[in-house]
Design a protein around this motif. Sequence first.
Motif, PDB file in Angstrom:
ATOM      1  N   ASN A 364       1.065  -1.261  -0.012  1.00  0.00           N
ATOM      2  CA  ASN A 364      -0.059   0.018   0.120  1.00  0.00           C
ATOM      3  C   ASN A 364       0.777   1.347   0.178  1.00  0.00           C
ATOM      4  OD1 ASN A 364      -2.392  -1.554   0.033  1.00  0.00           O
ATOM      5  ND2 ASN A 364      -2.351  -1.638   2.468  1.00  0.00           N
ATOM      6  N   LEU A 365       0.500   2.223  -0.793  1.00  0.00           N
ATOM      7  CA  LEU A 365       1.281   3.462  -1.129  1.00  0.00           C
ATOM      8  C   LEU A 365       0.393   4.645  -0.699  1.00  0.00           C
ATOM      9  CD1 LEU A 365       3.221   2.620  -4.301  1.00  0.00           C
ATOM     10  CD2 LEU A 365       3.921   2.350  -2.105  1.00  0.00           C
ATOM     11  N   THR A 366       0.793   5.738   0.087  1.00  0.00           N
ATOM     12  CA  THR A 366       0.260   6.936   0.035  1.00  0.00           C
ATOM     13  C   THR A 366       1.219   8.063  -0.214  1.00  0.00           C
ATOM     14  OG1 THR A 366       0.658   6.963   2.349  1.00  0.00           O
ATOM     15  CG2 THR A 366      -1.524   6.037   1.405  1.00  0.00           C
ATOM     16  N   TRP A 367       0.932   9.157  -0.416  1.00  0.00           N
ATOM     17  CA  TRP A 367       1.703  10.571  -0.601  1.00  0.00           C
ATOM     18  C   TRP A 367       1.055  11.781  -0.665  1.00  0.00           C
ATOM     19  CZ3 TRP A 367       0.861   6.718  -4.558  1.00  0.00           C
ATOM     20  CH2 TRP A 367      -0.158   7.078  -5.542  1.00  0.00           C
ATOM     21  N   THR A 368       1.757  12.841  -0.489  1.00  0.00           N
ATOM     22  CA  THR A 368       1.029  14.057  -0.346  1.00  0.00           C
ATOM     23  C   THR A 368       0.634  14.504  -1.663  1.00  0.00           C
ATOM     24  OG1 THR A 368       2.337  14.427   1.544  1.00  0.00           O
ATOM     25  CG2 THR A 368       1.187  16.454   0.592  1.00  0.00           C
ATOM     26  N   ALA A 369      -0.449  15.205  -1.994  1.00  0.00           N
ATOM     27  CA  ALA A 369      -0.839  15.721  -3.238  1.00  0.00           C
ATOM     28  C   ALA A 369       0.108  16.949  -3.962  1.00  0.00           C
ATOM     29  CB  ALA A 369      -2.239  16.256  -3.209  1.00  0.00           C
ATOM     30  N   SER A 370       0.230  16.628  -5.189  1.00  0.00           N
ATOM     31  CA  SER A 370       1.136  17.873  -5.887  1.00  0.00           C
ATOM     32  C   SER A 370       0.093  18.933  -6.141  1.00  0.00           C
ATOM     33  CB  SER A 370       1.804  17.347  -6.992  1.00  0.00           C
ATOM     34  OG  SER A 370       2.307  16.315  -6.969  1.00  0.00           O
ATOM     35  N   THR A 371       0.782  19.829  -6.651  1.00  0.00           N
ATOM     36  CA  THR A 371       0.029  21.097  -7.371  1.00  0.00           C
ATOM     37  C   THR A 371       0.345  21.697  -8.619  1.00  0.00           C
ATOM     38  OG1 THR A 371       1.515  22.660  -6.442  1.00  0.00           O
ATOM     39  CG2 THR A 371      -0.325  22.018  -4.999  1.00  0.00           C
ATOM     40  N   ASP A 372      -0.583  22.171  -9.364  1.00  0.00           N
ATOM     41  CA  ASP A 372      -0.315  22.538 -10.708  1.00  0.00           C
ATOM     42  C   ASP A 372      -0.925  23.731 -10.924  1.00  0.00           C
ATOM     43  OD1 ASP A 372       0.687  21.579 -13.521  1.00  0.00           O
ATOM     44  OD2 ASP A 372      -1.306  21.896 -14.005  1.00  0.00           O
ATOM     45  N   ASN A 373      -0.170  24.644 -12.005  1.00  0.00           N
ATOM     46  CA  ASN A 373      -1.016  25.863 -12.295  1.00  0.00           C
ATOM     47  C   ASN A 373      -2.285  25.759 -13.057  1.00  0.00           C
ATOM     48  OD1 ASN A 373       0.200  24.608 -14.660  1.00  0.00           O
ATOM     49  ND2 ASN A 373       0.049  26.274 -15.906  1.00  0.00           N
ATOM     50  N   VAL A 374      -2.525  24.797 -13.480  1.00  0.00           N
ATOM     51  CA  VAL A 374      -4.000  24.503 -13.853  1.00  0.00           C
ATOM     52  C   VAL A 374      -4.807  23.439 -13.135  1.00  0.00           C
ATOM     53  CG1 VAL A 374      -5.270  23.767 -15.819  1.00  0.00           C
ATOM     54  CG2 VAL A 374      -3.170  25.058 -16.374  1.00  0.00           C
ATOM     55  N   GLY A 375      -4.252  22.140 -12.801  1.00  0.00           N
ATOM     56  CA  GLY A 375      -4.879  21.385 -12.173  1.00  0.00           C
ATOM     57  C   GLY A 375      -4.028  20.056 -12.542  1.00  0.00           C
ATOM     58  N   VAL A 376      -4.075  19.225 -11.083  1.00  0.00           N
ATOM     59  CA  VAL A 376      -3.166  17.815 -11.272  1.00  0.00           C
ATOM     60  C   VAL A 376      -4.396  16.975 -11.927  1.00  0.00           C
ATOM     61  CG1 VAL A 376      -2.205  16.024 -10.085  1.00  0.00           C
ATOM     62  CG2 VAL A 376      -1.804  18.230  -9.537  1.00  0.00           C
ATOM     63  N   ALA A 377      -3.924  16.231 -13.009  1.00  0.00           N
ATOM     64  CA  ALA A 377      -5.008  15.168 -13.527  1.00  0.00           C
ATOM     65  C   ALA A 377      -4.887  13.941 -13.014  1.00  0.00           C
ATOM     66  CB  ALA A 377      -4.736  15.156 -15.052  1.00  0.00           C
ATOM     67  N   GLY A 378      -3.677  13.506 -12.342  1.00  0.00           N
ATOM     68  CA  GLY A 378      -3.299  12.247 -11.705  1.00  0.00           C
ATOM     69  C   GLY A 378      -1.954  11.853 -11.492  1.00  0.00           C
ATOM     70  N   TYR A 379      -1.689  10.674 -11.241  1.00  0.00           N
ATOM     71  CA  TYR A 379      -0.370  10.283 -10.525  1.00  0.00           C
ATOM     72  C   TYR A 379       0.044   8.828 -11.622  1.00  0.00           C
ATOM     73  CZ  TYR A 379      -1.424  13.733  -7.093  1.00  0.00           C
ATOM     74  OH  TYR A 379      -1.592  14.737  -6.216  1.00  0.00           O
ATOM     75  N   THR A 380       1.392   8.834 -11.780  1.00  0.00           N
ATOM     76  CA  THR A 380       1.753   7.425 -12.204  1.00  0.00           C
ATOM     77  C   THR A 380       2.442   6.757 -11.252  1.00  0.00           C
ATOM     78  OG1 THR A 380       1.947   8.724 -14.640  1.00  0.00           O
ATOM     79  CG2 THR A 380       2.916   6.385 -14.274  1.00  0.00           C
ATOM     80  N   VAL A 381       2.497   5.449 -11.049  1.00  0.00           N
ATOM     81  CA  VAL A 381       3.283   4.876  -9.988  1.00  0.00           C
ATOM     82  C   VAL A 381       4.171   3.977 -10.757  1.00  0.00           C
ATOM     83  CG1 VAL A 381       3.100   3.195  -8.045  1.00  0.00           C
ATOM     84  CG2 VAL A 381       1.151   5.044  -8.460  1.00  0.00           C
ATOM     85  N   TYR A 382       5.219   4.041 -10.174  1.00  0.00           N
ATOM     86  CA  TYR A 382       6.521   3.090 -10.842  1.00  0.00           C
ATOM     87  C   TYR A 382       6.925   2.044  -9.716  1.00  0.00           C
ATOM     88  CZ  TYR A 382       6.485   6.655 -14.022  1.00  0.00           C
ATOM     89  OH  TYR A 382       6.085   7.659 -15.228  1.00  0.00           O
ATOM     90  N   ARG A 383       7.003   0.800 -10.072  1.00  0.00           N
ATOM     91  CA  ARG A 383       7.785  -0.355  -9.450  1.00  0.00           C
ATOM     92  C   ARG A 383       8.961  -0.838  -9.890  1.00  0.00           C
ATOM     93  NH1 ARG A 383       5.474  -5.360 -10.427  1.00  0.00           N
ATOM     94  NH2 ARG A 383       3.558  -4.628  -9.474  1.00  0.00           N
ATOM     95  N   ASN A 384      10.130  -0.417  -9.023  1.00  0.00           N
ATOM     96  CA  ASN A 384      11.382  -0.816  -9.678  1.00  0.00           C
ATOM     97  C   ASN A 384      11.510  -0.184 -11.072  1.00  0.00           C
ATOM     98  OD1 ASN A 384      11.809  -2.338  -7.599  1.00  0.00           O
ATOM     99  ND2 ASN A 384      11.401  -4.151  -8.340  1.00  0.00           N
ATOM    100  N   GLY A 385      11.100   1.200 -11.430  1.00  0.00           N
ATOM    101  CA  GLY A 385      11.288   1.914 -12.506  1.00  0.00           C
ATOM    102  C   GLY A 385      10.339   1.556 -13.633  1.00  0.00           C
TER     103      GLY A 385
END
Length: 658
Positions: A364-385
Amino acid sequence: MGGLGIRSDLVHGDATPFNKFSIPSTKYVDGTHVLSLEADMQDGFKSAWASVTLDFSNGVRTPPINTGTFVPVSGAMPPSGQYLIGAVGDGANGTSEADSVATTIYNWNPNLFLYLGDVYQNASVGDFYNLYGTGNHYGMLRSITNPTIGNHEYQTGSPSPYFDYWNNVPHYYSFNVAGWHFISLDSTSEFNQYSPGTPQYTWLVNDLKANTSPCTVVYYHRPVFGSSWTGGAPELMPIWNLLAQYGVKLVLNGHEHDYQRWVPLDGNGSPSPTGVTEIVAGMGGNGVDSIARSDSRVAFADGTGGDYGALRITLTATGLSYQFVLTTGGTPDSGSISCSVNDTQPPTVPNAPAATAPSQNQVNLTWTASTDNVGVAGYTVYRNGVKVGTVTTPGYTDNGVVASTTYTYTVDAFDADGNHSVQSVGTSVTTPAADTQPPTMPAGLSAAGANATTVNLGWTASTDDAGVAGYTIYRNGLPVATSNATTYTDTGLTPSTAYVYTVDAFDAAGNHSEQSAPAGATTAAKPITFVQGATKGTGGRFTSTTITLTEPVIAGDLLTGLFGQWDAAGQASVSDNVNGPWTRVQGMPYNSGKGNIAIYYVANSKAAAGGLTITITASAATYLTGTVGEYSGIATLSPVDQVAMHAGSGTVLDSGAT
């Protein structure tokens, strides 16, 4: 003498109606007027008209004409860099549901409100005065409202009350706020100006050509695409094609009383990342339409009864964010739209994710939200690159891992234009070793019959090196249920039946303990219950007569009663049209020398949904008599010696056990 008609069919669907109405008398010429009221019920019933005579004396000698000029709300971007807009349609009906939506928007303290059309029921002068409101209802937002016209505004045959209320607002117009360009159109079939060559279409072409703003929003009442009862308005496709051609990013509509957000669509209605997003925001308070049509182009839809709410839009210099906000406080849909083709600024880098491995096959992964000049659309998760998934909110569960293995995770954020942040700092986590040890066997299993159809079970908790996940309950050797607790209630059983139970324990890895020592229980007998009965005496001499049980007969019940003949030779015979001949109880007759009365019965009766008819037959014409009862809870074998006979005097057939 003038006439003022009011119809109280002022709500749609599940909204709450009102019972007060005021007449703005200064909108009418002085003199005598007749006020008439009709109630239109939701089941289609219409009441008779009720009338009252009114005298207006306000010094108005000629039909009043509003000579005012509509000035759209406009304004620059606030110092905060955010311009707040509320938008909704299909709500102005004076009900508490509509007021709740209007109040929700008012409490946002918006810079601008877009009412997307339809004042109920007929958008008359009185409807605007009472239901849209002056300083109340949606009227509390009047000073910051740029409206668009709906089809209900034409219900009186003329939209003049709409133009009067809004100080002669045009059918179509445009304005600028905070560096954005907004266009309001008349999409109604009554106006019918959405094809090339019509004045509105020509005006729209010229307005789009002259527009120098990089960000444009268009709003009108009827949606081109719809998932509710209308199915949309394909006749508006020439307008849609034009909006797509000139790079409009967002179209707002009402008409369908629900919420819909469609994926960006090109001029032909096909999905396109550079297309126009249509949002239907018609949950303003006048009932809710269910989502009746499935369409893969719908990104999100809500047609749940009672889900009233509005669209909250925040403009920035390069894009907008939107939230569909319910009056209950929930936000079932949100997102962002970039309006700049030159947006190259990525979101901020997410912080290093926090990672936990609760089992050998899950991280299970959690992290703090990012910000953007327009709006964040989503996040990409990488396992071992290597990319393993994308999410729209900060959090991810990876179920593609194996035991005793270390993994490193990173995350990036991206916006609607495809700009990706740098990947976060990596976080490593090691999954636990494979669990092959089962829990201990449950002990102390007890079983007790609670009633005719229920057995209660209980046992002592098991233990496990990684934790007990639950227990499997077996009845007569077959699994019937699982339980997270150390008790279980087995229902739906057969009366007077013995059952044997065992229980095992299992963990999250699927390891099962041995089954416990067995415990048995027997359900109680089903209580004897009187169901129905009937009686008959012929009052004359006949060779046969019938008695009818009018209610449905339940399969397995006992049918029994006293039947006899007065003075014919031999015994009476008893049968029915479902089960055939009845059994006579031997050794229990009453015999007067010629007459004969005895108990007859049918054990384990067949079902008879329409009741059944019992026939009594004698060898010769005589007085015939019979009293019959249906009983549940009787054993199907040797039932008569278990019958609790009912006798006595009273006004009902079942007069109590004796």
